[in-house]
Design a protein around this motif. Structure first.
Motif, short mmCIF file in Angstrom:
data_model
loop_
_atom_site.label_atom_id
_atom_site.label_comp_id
_atom_site.label_asym_id
_atom_site.label_seq_id
_atom_site.Cartn_x
_atom_site.Cartn_y
_atom_site.Cartn_z
N ASN A 1 8.58 -30.02 8.81
CA ASN A 1 8.87 -28.60 8.71
C ASN A 1 10.35 -28.37 8.42
O ASN A 1 10.72 -27.59 7.54
CB ASN A 1 8.45 -27.89 10.00
CG ASN A 1 8.81 -26.42 9.98
OD1 ASN A 1 9.98 -26.07 10.16
ND2 ASN A 1 7.81 -25.58 9.79
N TYR B 1 11.33 -29.43 4.90
CA TYR B 1 10.94 -28.43 3.91
C TYR B 1 11.88 -27.23 3.93
O TYR B 1 12.40 -26.82 2.90
CB TYR B 1 9.50 -27.95 4.11
CG TYR B 1 9.21 -26.79 3.18
CD1 TYR B 1 9.00 -27.03 1.83
CD2 TYR B 1 9.24 -25.48 3.63
CE1 TYR B 1 8.81 -25.98 0.95
CE2 TYR B 1 9.05 -24.43 2.76
CZ TYR B 1 8.84 -24.68 1.41
OH TYR B 1 8.68 -23.64 0.53
N SER C 1 15.36 -27.75 2.62
CA SER C 1 15.31 -27.90 1.17
C SER C 1 15.05 -26.57 0.47
O SER C 1 15.71 -26.25 -0.53
CB SER C 1 14.23 -28.91 0.78
OG SER C 1 14.52 -30.17 1.33
N PHE C 2 14.10 -25.81 0.98
CA PHE C 2 13.80 -24.50 0.40
C PHE C 2 15.04 -23.60 0.45
O PHE C 2 15.42 -22.98 -0.55
CB PHE C 2 12.63 -23.84 1.14
CG PHE C 2 12.47 -22.38 0.81
CD1 PHE C 2 11.95 -21.99 -0.41
CD2 PHE C 2 12.87 -21.40 1.70
CE1 PHE C 2 11.82 -20.64 -0.73
CE2 PHE C 2 12.74 -20.06 1.40
CZ PHE C 2 12.22 -19.68 0.18
N HIS D 1 8.65 -18.46 -1.79
CA HIS D 1 8.64 -19.92 -1.92
C HIS D 1 8.20 -20.32 -3.33
O HIS D 1 8.82 -21.18 -3.96
CB HIS D 1 7.71 -20.53 -0.86
CG HIS D 1 8.19 -20.26 0.52
ND1 HIS D 1 8.90 -21.18 1.25
CD2 HIS D 1 8.09 -19.16 1.31
CE1 HIS D 1 9.20 -20.67 2.43
NE2 HIS D 1 8.72 -19.44 2.48
N LEU E 1 10.21 -30.24 -4.23
CA LEU E 1 9.98 -29.12 -3.32
C LEU E 1 8.49 -28.85 -3.16
O LEU E 1 8.03 -28.54 -2.05
CB LEU E 1 10.73 -27.88 -3.79
CG LEU E 1 10.83 -26.75 -2.78
CD1 LEU E 1 11.54 -27.19 -1.50
CD2 LEU E 1 11.56 -25.55 -3.40
N LEU F 1 7.09 -31.40 -0.79
CA LEU F 1 7.48 -31.04 0.58
C LEU F 1 6.64 -29.87 1.09
O LEU F 1 6.23 -29.87 2.25
CB LEU F 1 8.96 -30.63 0.61
CG LEU F 1 9.95 -31.71 0.95
CD1 LEU F 1 11.38 -31.22 0.72
CD2 LEU F 1 9.78 -32.17 2.37
N ALA F 2 6.37 -28.90 0.24
CA ALA F 2 5.56 -27.74 0.65
C ALA F 2 4.16 -28.18 1.05
O ALA F 2 3.60 -27.68 2.04
CB ALA F 2 5.50 -26.71 -0.49
N ARG G 1 4.43 -29.84 4.42
CA ARG G 1 4.68 -28.83 5.45
C ARG G 1 3.41 -28.07 5.78
O ARG G 1 3.13 -27.78 6.94
CB ARG G 1 5.77 -27.85 5.01
CG ARG G 1 6.04 -26.83 6.14
CD ARG G 1 6.84 -25.66 5.73
NE ARG G 1 6.29 -24.58 5.02
CZ ARG G 1 5.43 -23.66 5.44
NH1 ARG G 1 4.86 -23.73 6.58
NH2 ARG G 1 5.10 -22.64 4.73
N ALA H 1 8.80 -37.08 3.31
CA ALA H 1 9.40 -35.74 3.42
C ALA H 1 10.91 -35.82 3.46
O ALA H 1 11.61 -35.07 2.75
CB ALA H 1 8.87 -35.03 4.67
N HIS I 1 12.17 -36.74 -0.02
CA HIS I 1 12.16 -35.59 -0.93
C HIS I 1 13.35 -34.67 -0.64
O HIS I 1 14.02 -34.20 -1.55
CB HIS I 1 10.86 -34.79 -0.81
CG HIS I 1 9.63 -35.55 -1.17
ND1 HIS I 1 9.50 -36.34 -2.28
CD2 HIS I 1 8.43 -35.64 -0.53
CE1 HIS I 1 8.30 -36.87 -2.34
NE2 HIS I 1 7.62 -36.46 -1.27
N MET I 2 13.60 -34.42 0.64
CA MET I 2 14.72 -33.58 1.05
C MET I 2 16.04 -34.17 0.55
O MET I 2 16.87 -33.46 -0.01
CB MET I 2 14.74 -33.44 2.58
CG MET I 2 15.93 -32.68 3.13
SD MET I 2 16.02 -32.72 4.95
CE MET I 2 16.54 -34.42 5.24
#
Length: 137
Positions: A41, A44, A47-48, A78, A97, A100-101, A104, A123, A126-127
């Motif tokens: 979480n 994500y 990163s978002f 998002h 992203l 990751l979504a 999450r 995760a 990716h971040m």
């Protein structure tokens, strides 16, 4: 811009620390899913928020709050961020992203599904790709 002074970067650092200290953070009698879902979480959302800041600062794009859109045109902030990354030529970051979504969503909304160590490391990976790729001038 010194991104290290922003909450998005602090959340990034927190996520890395959660991963490093996760074994010590699991309450007695609990499985590791509780900390694994939290790490995903946080990976994500850091990163978002980082992508959102980058888009606003570098590309002058800011997502429109979903409630301000016509009902038939509603798209989440998002998804708007992912679309904007893609439209500004950051296809690889869009993919990171998006991955990751997806992780999450599983972590937050499917509490009875196991989360593997690989999913947690994916995760975080990716971040890190996102934070290492998008640069502020």
């Amino acid at each position: 811009m010194d991104i290290t002074k922003y909450p998005q970067f602090e959340l990034y650092l927190l996520t890395l620390n959660l991963l490093m200290l996760k074994i010590h953070l699991i309450p007695e009698g609990c499985g590791d899913r509780c900390i694994n879902s939290t790490i995903i979480n946080r990976a994500y959302f850091s990163s978002f928020l980082f992508c959102s800041l980058w888009l606003e600062d570098i590309k002058h794009f800011k997502p429109i709050p979903v409630m301000e859109l016509d009902p038939e045109e509603r798209i989440s902030e998002h998804k708007q961020v992912r679309n904007a990354l893609y439209n500004f030529g950051e296809k690889r970051m869009t993919e990171e992203l998006s991955k990751l979504a997806k992780l999450r969503k599983k972590a937050d909304y499917d509490p009875f599904l196991d989360i593997t160590s690989k999913e947690v490391s994916d995760a975080v990976h990716h971040m890190q790709k996102i934070f290492n790729h998008l640069k502020f001038e």
